[in-house]
Design a protein around this motif. Structure first.
Motif, PDB file in Angstrom:
ATOM      1  N   VAL A   1       0.849  -1.114   0.075  1.00 28.82           N
ATOM      2  CA  VAL A   1       0.103   0.067  -0.082  1.00 28.82           C
ATOM      3  C   VAL A   1       0.969   1.068  -0.056  1.00 28.82           C
ATOM      4  O   VAL A   1       1.611   1.695   0.951  1.00 28.82           O
TER       5      VAL A   1
ATOM      6  N   THR B   1      -4.713   4.574  -1.891  1.00 27.86           N
ATOM      7  CA  THR B   1      -4.865   3.107  -1.580  1.00 27.86           C
ATOM      8  C   THR B   1      -5.404   2.940  -0.603  1.00 27.86           C
ATOM      9  O   THR B   1      -6.336   1.820  -0.405  1.00 27.86           O
ATOM     10  N   TYR B   2      -4.772   3.429   0.722  1.00 26.29           N
ATOM     11  CA  TYR B   2      -5.257   2.997   2.117  1.00 26.29           C
ATOM     12  C   TYR B   2      -6.887   3.187   2.060  1.00 26.29           C
ATOM     13  O   TYR B   2      -7.386   2.579   2.470  1.00 26.29           O
TER      14      TYR B   2
ATOM     15  N   MET C   1      -9.050   1.064   0.406  1.00 28.79           N
ATOM     16  CA  MET C   1      -9.236  -0.473   0.948  1.00 28.79           C
ATOM     17  C   MET C   1     -10.043  -0.281   2.162  1.00 28.79           C
ATOM     18  O   MET C   1     -11.032  -1.114   2.487  1.00 28.79           O
ATOM     19  N   TYR C   2      -9.731   0.980   2.733  1.00 28.29           N
ATOM     20  CA  TYR C   2     -10.400   0.945   4.205  1.00 28.29           C
ATOM     21  C   TYR C   2     -11.941   1.387   4.049  1.00 28.29           C
ATOM     22  O   TYR C   2     -12.630   0.503   4.628  1.00 28.29           O
TER      23      TYR C   2
ATOM     24  N   TYR D   1       0.714  -6.033   5.805  1.00 25.71           N
ATOM     25  CA  TYR D   1       0.225  -4.511   5.340  1.00 25.71           C
ATOM     26  C   TYR D   1       0.907  -3.587   6.208  1.00 25.71           C
ATOM     27  O   TYR D   1       1.188  -2.673   5.844  1.00 25.71           O
TER      28      TYR D   1
ATOM     29  N   ASP E   1       4.543  -3.969   5.839  1.00 23.69           N
ATOM     30  CA  ASP E   1       4.960  -4.065   4.351  1.00 23.69           C
ATOM     31  C   ASP E   1       6.179  -4.963   4.081  1.00 23.69           C
ATOM     32  O   ASP E   1       6.939  -4.798   3.633  1.00 23.69           O
TER      33      ASP E   1
ATOM     34  N   LEU F   1       0.354   2.441   8.155  1.00 21.49           N
ATOM     35  CA  LEU F   1       1.044   1.624   7.177  1.00 21.49           C
ATOM     36  C   LEU F   1       2.183   1.941   6.606  1.00 21.49           C
ATOM     37  O   LEU F   1       2.234   3.092   6.116  1.00 21.49           O
TER      38      LEU F   1
ATOM     39  N   ALA G   1       2.761   3.897   3.497  1.00 19.22           N
ATOM     40  CA  ALA G   1       1.753   4.674   3.062  1.00 19.22           C
ATOM     41  C   ALA G   1       1.370   6.111   4.218  1.00 19.22           C
ATOM     42  O   ALA G   1       1.203   7.151   3.523  1.00 19.22           O
TER      43      ALA G   1
END
Ligand code: WT7
Length: 654
Positions: free
Chosen positions: A24, A29-30, A33-34, A295, A298, A430, A433
């Protein structure tokens, strides 16, 4: 720490080398996805479960929950076994990969255990357990130090369907016995001795003492020989690990477990009573810890990942054993302490082992930071990419030291907020990110729905709010019950704010939606990242014949985060003395553990109580914090003079 939980206006972007190629890699993107993980929760977790786990029979439904009755089930109808997830399925592609990289107490004493070797250890021991009658659903206690065999013992229990109950090696015989009795353990797996910071830990001797009084449920003990120091072996009860597994095959068919079958119990302290057995299951727990391990840090295939915690706590269960091994990573097991032989130990180890991801606690960071930067600068640390922190709020000063001195600005820091009860990370960045703010756990992990409520339980909407931290819905790694006492589960976590899970922590959500944990709002202390109940410590003190009454509170401590302050009222005929203070400290060590030893003991003539007899801890806390001017209104007390006397005597605390 005085300055935790107060937002600081500093933001650090993840360094480019951490962002590049990250799973991520940016906030869009986070966020996407969240959003999916809460708005389309079933589909999100179905996908994660299918990606991370290998079911022998697929699950039918994703989740069923009722946060009022505490009925929680994930991946319903699925069949699997946690030991297969952590071992068997890696053998084809990763058989020769190092699963556990052990760093012994003495710097440079290492062992590499490959996935194939780990498989052999686990299968042999699992066969030995089965041969001795251990069946699905039975409990096995594990009281060991930080050796690879500890992880193997956990996985062997999982393989035969037994529920392991790991007891931290620093706990006393009394604490072992309480835990073994509470869940009626059939066996104990232990070792001759542990090693920590050049000192021996008498593990087997403690087990002997725990079992000295009859009436326990333990039928046999398996003893791993680590240091070789002679120990007492009870005929008919104790057996050496080496003998027990000698003739066992390296193939032990795993018990087929239901997604919701228990995997382990881990005891943790609460505000009242004895520690409770937090129960986690095979599927939901594994999905959560594997997914977050991957995640948040990473994780990449060639990472050398090191969590420097002890497996005796949840951090070690989730992020030394189950998360990393589930993901087929190389996980470092560190037997020693951050200051042995000196404050450079972590970085010496990082260089020698090529550690890329390093995860430790604020208390350790503070303890080595105060020894100066030379201990860090002596080593290169160029392998490091991600740094993690866990266990208590980190003060911004320690955070900046970790980021600038240890990481030289080249590493991301993930501040992971979670609990024994949550199984895995709840609020965290993350690595690739999330922009970092020193002292904030930042944002919710996938599928986690935090909310801030006021004391009446009203949800505080929007940003810039302060209150208590709750969760609005369950998540896969959530505890399922308190072993043997479901009512206590509902009472402790689900009753204060009906329909929500209450963490016991206070928090602030800042203007950007970042969470700042301000610490426990109940009678739980977080001492060097270890969780202790004030009631437990008071119980140990009152157990001494000289003590009439005791009240324990926390106060800010430079290294430990929270120190333990005990107010003790003696029975008639006893007088305060240094010797008596020492006896009381010994009593706490004996009853609980050295980690529960009071830092300060103040002998008092009386305790501040309301007219109905309730001890006013708020007042005692203010005095312990060195702010007697802020004790507030004392006129409603049964005897206000008591407060003046305690304030006057605070300087004599010993
Ligand atoms: C309590 C849980 C989670 C594994 C270790 C402790 C505190 C934990 C953080 C953090 C602020 C934290 C909370 C929580 N806590 N991590 N990153 N920032 N506070 O597990 O023994 O179950 O203790 O530790 O107060 O409630 P635990």
């Amino acid at each position: 720490m005085a300055d935790v939980g107060l937002p600081v206006d500093e933001v650090y972007e993840p360094p480019a080398r951490v962002r590049d190629g990250a799973l991520v890699a940016d906030m869009e993107t986070y966020r996407e996805m969240y959003r999916r993980s809460v708005e389309d929760r079933d589909a999100f977790w179905r996908e994660m479960a299918e990606r991370f786990l290998t079911f022998s029979k697929p699950f039918d439904r994703v989740v069923e929950e009722d946060l009022r009755t505490g009925t929680i089930a994930w991946f319903i109808g699925g069949k699997l076994n946690a030991s297969v997830q952590c071992i068997d399925r890696h053998l084809a592609a990763r058989g020769d990969k190092t699963a556990i990289l052990w760093e012994g107490d003495e710097p440079g004493t290492n062992r590499r255990v490959t996935y194939r070797e780990l498989s052999e250890m686990v299968n042999r021991l699992a066969n030995a357990l089965r041969r001795r009658g251990v069946r699905k659903g039975e409990r096995v206690a594990i009281y060991m130090g930080m050796v690879p065999e500890l992880a193997a013992a956990m996985l062997a229990c999982a393989r035969v369907g037994a529920i392991h109950s790991v007891i931290f090696g620093g706990f006393s015989p009394r604490s072992i016995r309480d835990r073994v009795d509470d869940s009626r353990c059939k066996a104990i797996i232990t070792q001759d001795e542990g090693r920590r910071g050049g000192r021996a830990v008498p593990l087997k001797a403690n087990v002997d003492e725990a079992l000295a009084e009859p009436g326990h449920s333990v039928e046999f003990c398996i003893v791993y020989r680590h240091t070789g120091t002679p120990v007492n072996m009870v005929a008919g009860r104790d057996e050496w690990w080496h003998d027990a597994v000698a003739n066992e095959s390296t193939d032990c068919p795993p018990e087929e477990m239901d997604s919701e079958d228990p995997l382990f119990i881990l005891y943790t302290s609460g505000s009242t009573g004895k520690p409770k057995g937090v129960l986690h299951t095979h599927a939901g727990y594994l999905v959560h810890v594997m997914c977050s391990h991957k995640y948040v840090f990473d994780i990449r295939e060639d990472d050398i990942y090191c969590c420097a915690a002890d497996v005796g706590w949840i951090t070690g269960h989730s992020y030394i054993v189950y998360g990393p091994l589930g993901n087929g990573s190389t996980t470092v097991m560190f037997e020693s302490i951050p200051t042995y032989p000196d404050a450079g130990r972590y970085w010496d180890m990082v260089d020698r082992l090529g550690i890329t991801v390093f995860y430790t606690a604020p208390t350790a960071i503070r303890a080595i930071a105060r020894e100066g930067n030379d201990f860090v600068k002596k080593y290169r640390r160029t392998s490091l990419r991600v740094l993690g922190t866990v266990g208590e709020p980190i003060n911004p000063e320690a955070w900046r030291w970790y980021f600038n001195v240890v990481g030289e600005g080249r590493c991301s820091i993930v501040d992971t907020y979670w609990q024994t009860e949550t199984g895995g990370h709840m609020i965290t960045g993350l690595a690739g990110a999330t922009p970092m703010k020193p002292g904030s756990g930042s944002l919710p992990f996938f599928g986690v729905q935090p909310c801030v409520v006021d004391e009446e339980g009203r949800e505080l909407e929007g940003n810039g709010v302060t209150g208590r931290l709750c969760m609005k819905a369950s998540w896969p790694g959530m505890m399922r019950t308190v072993y043997g006492d479901h009512d206590r589960f509902v009472q402790t976590y689900l009753t204060a704010y009906p329909g929500k899970y209450f963490t016991g922590d206070g928090c602030h959500r800042d203007k950007d939606g970042y969470y700042w944990i301000t610490g426990r709002v109940d009678d739980v202390l977080n001492v060097s990242g270890h969780r202790l109940g004030t009631a437990e410590i008071e119980g140990a003190l009152v157990g001494h014949p000289a003590v009439a009454e005791a009240a324990v509170v926390g106060y800010p401590h430079d290294i430990k985060g929270t120190g333990i302050y005990a107010y003790v009222m003696l029975k008639a005929g006893y007088t305060a003395s240094d010797e008596l203070a020492k006896e009381l400290r010994d009593a706490v060590r004996r009853e609980i553990s050295a980690i529960a030893t009071p830092d300060k003991i103040q002998f008092v003539e009386g305790l501040p109580k309301t007219r109905s007899g309730k001890i006013m801890r708020r007042i005692l806390r203010k005095i312990a914090e060195g702010e007697p001017e802020n004790v507030g209104d004392v006129t409603t007390l049964a005897d206000p003079a008591v407060v003046r006397e305690i304030i006057a005597g605070a300087g004599q605390a010993r």
